[in-house]
Design an enzyme around this catalytic site. Structure first.
Site, short mmCIF file in Angstrom:
data_model
loop_
_atom_site.label_atom_id
_atom_site.label_comp_id
_atom_site.label_asym_id
_atom_site.label_seq_id
_atom_site.Cartn_x
_atom_site.Cartn_y
_atom_site.Cartn_z
N GLN A 76 49.58 25.29 47.58
CA GLN A 76 48.60 26.29 48.78
C GLN A 76 47.66 27.39 48.25
OE1 GLN A 76 49.62 23.97 51.65
NE2 GLN A 76 49.02 22.59 50.05
N ALA A 103 51.06 26.16 61.15
CA ALA A 103 50.41 25.68 59.72
C ALA A 103 49.12 26.06 59.24
CB ALA A 103 50.92 23.64 60.35
N HIS A 104 49.99 24.95 57.88
CA HIS A 104 48.25 25.74 57.56
C HIS A 104 46.80 25.78 57.76
CE1 HIS A 104 49.04 21.38 54.65
NE2 HIS A 104 48.71 21.52 56.16
N ASN A 105 45.95 25.96 57.94
CA ASN A 105 44.62 26.37 58.12
C ASN A 105 44.54 26.33 58.86
OD1 ASN A 105 44.56 24.18 54.93
ND2 ASN A 105 43.51 26.17 55.15
#
Length: 347
Positions: free
Chosen positions: A197, A238-240
């Protein structure tokens, strides 16, 4: 003990005194628990009956409510906003001493403003930058190359991982984890292979992050929380994900990867969002709602069924299982009615 006269409080909040302007106030309390030396407020009509019995020395009231109240009052446009403003004058949260505690662990390459406060047991990583007036409490960890602006407050045992970027006046409460890995794995030959990541988390000015909330770093691009957004305890982002300015997210919400939430939205407790969807500005999502597709029109949205007694809920659950069969029967009846109507018309 902090003491203010009603006249001085009126100056602070832009209000008008109804009663003795020299009356002394030593604290804030609810209508139910307030004593003669305390100031209370009425913001929710559900508590209006409590005005009849409150022992508060004075009450923050709107002009309409003050017109029928016999006691002392401070008349303001927004009692709740005035109360929020006054809490800071009566706040007893300890203020750390300016400077770096000798038991803090500071990388030699870190840049720390001389007006910052770094408490015992805090850890500041390589090439981190800490702005003016920022406070890092005991046990907090600031990773390598993290940059944070002025007047931030990182509460005890919060963690900010490498390369994250914080604006001014950002608050991160205890136990929160900012910028740990997102949930990125690629399936191959029956196994999950971890994806590094390599994005960041970017928190703009005046963002407030609750205790034990987790905000994952981006997989490639950044996870971004825009100005003035407030996020409660135990929220998973969560990511993004991108969250718009001044959006409020209550406890236990789960926001899946690459979702985008607009500005001035409200997500009540326990809301869930699937990944890769967009929520437009000014959307209110009620508690425990599951959002499975994008929302393009402002308004209030809900899902699920309301609670009921267990017996009634079980009956409803049985009926829900029969809905598909009932829908088929309705379509068959509609077709039959159309045929009968056509036959009658041809006679």
């Amino acid at each position: 003990m902090t003491t203010w006269t009603l006249a001085r409080i009126a100056e602070l909040v832009g209000g008008v005194v109804q009663g003795n302007p020299e009356y002394s106030i030593h604290g804030l309390a609810t209508l139910k628990s307030a004593q003669a030396h305390q100031l209370s407020f009425l913001a929710n009509p559900l508590y209006k009956s409590a005005l009849l019995s409150t022992q508060a020395g004075a009450v923050l009231l709107s002009a309409d409510d003050a017109s029928t109240y016999q006691g002392q009052a401070l008349i303001v446009k927004s009692p709740y906003a005035a109360y929020a403003q006054l809490t800071h004058y009566f706040d007893r949260t300890p203020t750390p001493t300016v400077g770096i505690h000798p038991q803090a662990i500071i990388a030699a390459s870190a840049t720390i403003d001389p007006t910052a406060c770094i408490a015992a047991g805090a850890v500041i990583g390589e090439d981190a930058v800490i702005g003016a007036g920022t406070m890092i409490e005991s046990g907090a960890v600031v990773g390598a190359r993290v940059t944070m602006g002025n007047q931030c407050r990182i509460r005890a045992n919060a963690v900010i991982h490498h390369d994250c970027l914080l604006g001014n006046r950002v608050t991160i409460h205890s136990g929160a984890v900012i910028g740990d890995d997102g949930f990125g794995f690629a399936p191959h030959q029956g196994r999950w292979h971890k994806i590094a990541q390599i994005g960041r988390v970017v928190l703009h000015d005046d963002v407030d992050i609750g205790s034990n909330t987790t905000i994952d770093r981006g997989a490639l691009d950044d996870t971004i929380i825009h100005q003035g957004a407030i996020i409660d305890n135990q929220v998973q982002i969560a990511h993004n994900v991108e969250i718009g300015a001044h959006t409020a997210i209550a406890a236990c919400c789960g926001i899946s990867g690459s979702s985008k939430i607009g500005a001035h939205c409200v997500l009540a407790g326990g809301v869930g969002l699937v990944g890769h969807i967009e929520i437009c500005d000014k959307v209110h999502i009620t508690g425990m709602t599951m959002i499975t597709k994008s929302i393009t029109k402002a308004g209030s949205y809900s899902s699920g069924t309301a609670f009921d007694s267990t017996d009634n809920w079980k009956k409803m659950a049985v009926r829900l299982k029969k809905l598909d069969d009932m829908a088929k029967r309705v379509r068959e009846l509609e077709t039959l009615v159309k045929q009968l109507t056509a036959n009658q018309s041809s006679v």
